[in-house]
Design a protein around this motif. Structure first.
Motif, short mmCIF file in Angstrom:
data_model
loop_
_atom_site.label_atom_id
_atom_site.label_comp_id
_atom_site.label_asym_id
_atom_site.label_seq_id
_atom_site.Cartn_x
_atom_site.Cartn_y
_atom_site.Cartn_z
N GLU A 56 -7.42 -3.68 14.93
CA GLU A 56 -6.28 -2.76 14.99
C GLU A 56 -5.09 -3.30 14.21
O GLU A 56 -4.42 -2.55 13.48
N GLU A 57 -4.81 -4.59 14.35
CA GLU A 57 -3.70 -5.19 13.60
C GLU A 57 -3.95 -5.11 12.09
O GLU A 57 -3.03 -4.86 11.30
N PHE A 58 -5.19 -5.34 11.71
CA PHE A 58 -5.55 -5.29 10.30
C PHE A 58 -5.35 -3.89 9.73
O PHE A 58 -4.75 -3.71 8.65
N LEU A 59 -5.80 -2.87 10.45
CA LEU A 59 -5.63 -1.49 9.98
C LEU A 59 -4.16 -1.11 9.88
O LEU A 59 -3.75 -0.39 8.95
N ILE A 60 -3.36 -1.57 10.81
CA ILE A 60 -1.92 -1.27 10.77
C ILE A 60 -1.28 -1.92 9.54
O ILE A 60 -0.44 -1.31 8.87
N ARG A 61 -1.69 -3.15 9.22
CA ARG A 61 -1.17 -3.80 8.02
C ARG A 61 -1.59 -3.04 6.76
O ARG A 61 -0.79 -2.90 5.82
N LEU A 62 -2.82 -2.54 6.74
CA LEU A 62 -3.30 -1.77 5.59
C LEU A 62 -2.49 -0.49 5.39
O LEU A 62 -2.29 -0.03 4.26
N ASP A 63 -2.02 0.07 6.50
CA ASP A 63 -1.34 1.36 6.46
C ASP A 63 -0.08 1.32 5.60
O ASP A 63 0.39 2.36 5.11
N GLU A 64 0.46 0.13 5.37
CA GLU A 64 1.66 0.02 4.54
C GLU A 64 1.41 0.49 3.12
O GLU A 64 2.25 1.13 2.50
N PHE A 65 0.22 0.19 2.60
CA PHE A 65 -0.09 0.49 1.21
C PHE A 65 -1.11 1.61 1.04
O PHE A 65 -1.29 2.12 -0.07
N TYR A 66 -1.79 2.02 2.11
CA TYR A 66 -2.89 2.97 1.96
C TYR A 66 -2.86 4.07 3.00
O TYR A 66 -2.48 3.85 4.15
N ARG A 67 -3.31 5.25 2.55
CA ARG A 67 -3.65 6.31 3.49
C ARG A 67 -5.12 6.09 3.85
O ARG A 67 -5.99 6.05 2.98
N ILE A 68 -5.39 5.93 5.14
CA ILE A 68 -6.72 5.50 5.61
C ILE A 68 -7.43 6.66 6.29
O ILE A 68 -6.86 7.34 7.15
N GLU A 69 -8.69 6.88 5.91
CA GLU A 69 -9.51 7.91 6.56
C GLU A 69 -10.85 7.31 6.97
O GLU A 69 -11.53 6.68 6.15
N ASN A 70 -11.23 7.51 8.22
CA ASN A 70 -12.50 7.02 8.74
C ASN A 70 -13.62 7.94 8.25
O ASN A 70 -13.60 9.15 8.49
N GLN A 71 -14.62 7.37 7.58
CA GLN A 71 -15.72 8.15 7.02
C GLN A 71 -17.02 8.00 7.81
O GLN A 71 -18.07 8.48 7.40
N GLY A 72 -16.96 7.31 8.96
CA GLY A 72 -18.14 7.16 9.80
C GLY A 72 -19.07 6.08 9.30
O GLY A 72 -18.70 5.21 8.52
N ASN A 73 -20.33 6.14 9.73
CA ASN A 73 -21.27 5.06 9.42
C ASN A 73 -22.21 5.37 8.25
O ASN A 73 -23.16 4.66 7.99
N ILE A 74 -21.97 6.48 7.56
CA ILE A 74 -22.78 6.84 6.38
C ILE A 74 -22.19 6.15 5.15
O ILE A 74 -20.97 6.13 4.96
N GLY A 75 -23.06 5.58 4.32
CA GLY A 75 -22.60 4.88 3.13
C GLY A 75 -21.62 5.70 2.31
O GLY A 75 -21.86 6.89 2.04
#
Length: 411
Positions: free
Chosen positions: A266-285
């Motif tokens: 969770e901390e890692f994703l929050i740090r990423l949020d500063e530079f990126y818009r993040i979307e979860n794509q699930g477990n499919i490649g």
């Protein structure tokens, strides 16, 4: 201006060329290497693995001297012959619908020093010196530097006409690549090609930065030792394979990191949020589809990362490179990786199925997170080189991968 030089190549006889030509030493697994050495006495691998003859591992200057001896044995046994005339060598590789058609020739260390031969990677002084010592001892150059140039209709026309004649070599290797080589010894054709390349602004190193740097270092050492230096000696040139840029194939390396630098998911994703818009794509490649767009695999799920361009500044060609963006926004500030060459927490992968391989490695617990990128383009490589900048390591995986031992340039 691009200077190309014909040379008298040392080449395998036609009946043995398919046995002699080898892939780069690093591409063989230990098992495959041993099999070739055991069952193919003509393989060029016998020259660069000279200790095999004595069932002994050799290294350093001892190995260099034995490489030279094995090379002499191939000449003495008429496995290799020296061409009688200075020539250029047209070489084509074909696999399926992919074709590479280029030219073996000598290229100038002066052009390298004057930056008419452009670089996009740093070299390590230790490796430069080691390979220069190797070349000085073995006295031949068997692995060409892969260079590219802007497509040119005049050059293409000359090469196409050459291919209408019968080739000297035609053979297929076990990886289903067909190899064909033509010798260009006609003085008019050589002159026409030299004049055409003189109109080419620059050559760009695609693969072989250390080989070209080492050849330059060797030339400087040889010049100091030669009171009668003229600039025409063989050491003033090194063997290259010149390929039009439209035929270069560039693939991406992914990045895998062993831990999250003591951050929770969770901390890692929050740090990423500063530079990126993040979307979860699930477990499919999932693979990225455009520049500044990354795929990330973390804890059994894929994520798409879209760069927030308002918080990242583009200042030059390097800052626009995806491998540099990933380094400056994630690898260095968040994951604490400052040296991409030496940090053992990061590894790189390439290949057609590298996303699947990356997922498997992370699922096994060998790594915590992985990132996929889109391939860098030849235009980006040229922009970096023209600006005198340097790409992060493992930015490109470039094909073709050339065989060793097809043409040899004596120093």
């Amino acid at each position: 201006m691009a200077v190309i030089k014909p040379f008298k190549a040392i080449r395998p006889t036609e009946d043995k060329v398919g046995f002699v030509a080898s892939r780069s030493y690093q591409e063989y697994s230990r098992r495959e290497l041993n099999a070739v050495l055991d069952f193919n006495p003509f393989s060029f691998l016998h020259i660069i693995n000279p200790g095999y003859k004595y069932a002994k591992n050799v290294s350093g200057q001892e190995r260099f001297k034995l490489v030279h001896n094995r090379y002499l044995e191939f000449l003495e046994d008429n496995i290799f012959l020296k061409d009688a005339q200075d020539s250029l060598y047209l070489y084509q590789m074909r696999k399926g619908s992919t074709t590479f058609t280029g030219l073996f020739c000598g290229t100038s260390v002066k052009e390298y020093r004057d930056d008419h031969i452009k670089k996009h990677e740093n070299t390590l002084q230790r490796r430069e010196e080691l390979f220069a010592n190797y070349l000085e001892t073995v006295k031949f150059n068997a692995e060409p530097v892969l260079m590219t140039y802007a497509d040119d209709t005049t050059i293409a026309g000359i090469l196409k006409k050459t291919m209408q004649s019968e080739s000297e070599y035609l053979f297929t290797t076990r990886d289903k690549i067909t190899h064909q080589l033509w010798t260009i010894s006609d003085s008019k054709t050589i002159t026409a090609l030299q004049k055409a390349f003189q109109k080419v602004d620059s050559l760009y190193i695609a693969d072989g930065h250390h080989r070209s740097a080492s050849s330059n270092l060797l030339a400087m050492k040889a010049e100091k030792k030669n009171p009668n230096h003229t600039g025409k000696e063989p050491y003033n040139y090194f063997m290259s394979y010149l390929l039009p840029e439209s035929e270069i194939r560039i693939y991406e390396f992914n990045r895998m990191v062993k831990d999250l630098n003591q951050l929770s998911k969770e901390e890692f994703l929050i740090r990423l949020d500063e530079f990126y818009r993040i979307e979860n794509q699930g477990n499919i490649g999932y693979k990225p589809s455009k520049k500044h767009h990354f795929s990330m695999y973390l804890d059994g799920e894929f994520y798409s990362l879209y760069l927030r361009k308002k918080v990242y500044q583009f200042t030059d060609a390097l800052s626009e490179l995806d491998t540099q963006i990933l380094f400056k926004t994630i690898l260095e500030p968040i994951l604490g990786i400052r040296d991409l060459r030496k940090d053992k927490r990061i590894q790189y992968g390439y290949g057609k199925h590298n996303v699947i391989k990356m997922k498997d490695e992370i699922d096994k617990g060998k790594f915590a997170v992985g990132f996929s990128l889109v391939p860098i383009t030849i235009s980006e490589i040229k922009a970096i080189a023209d600006a005198g900048l340097v790409m992060p390591p493992k930015s490109t995986y470039i094909e073709p991968k050339l065989r060793s031992g097809l043409t040899i340039y004596e120093l």
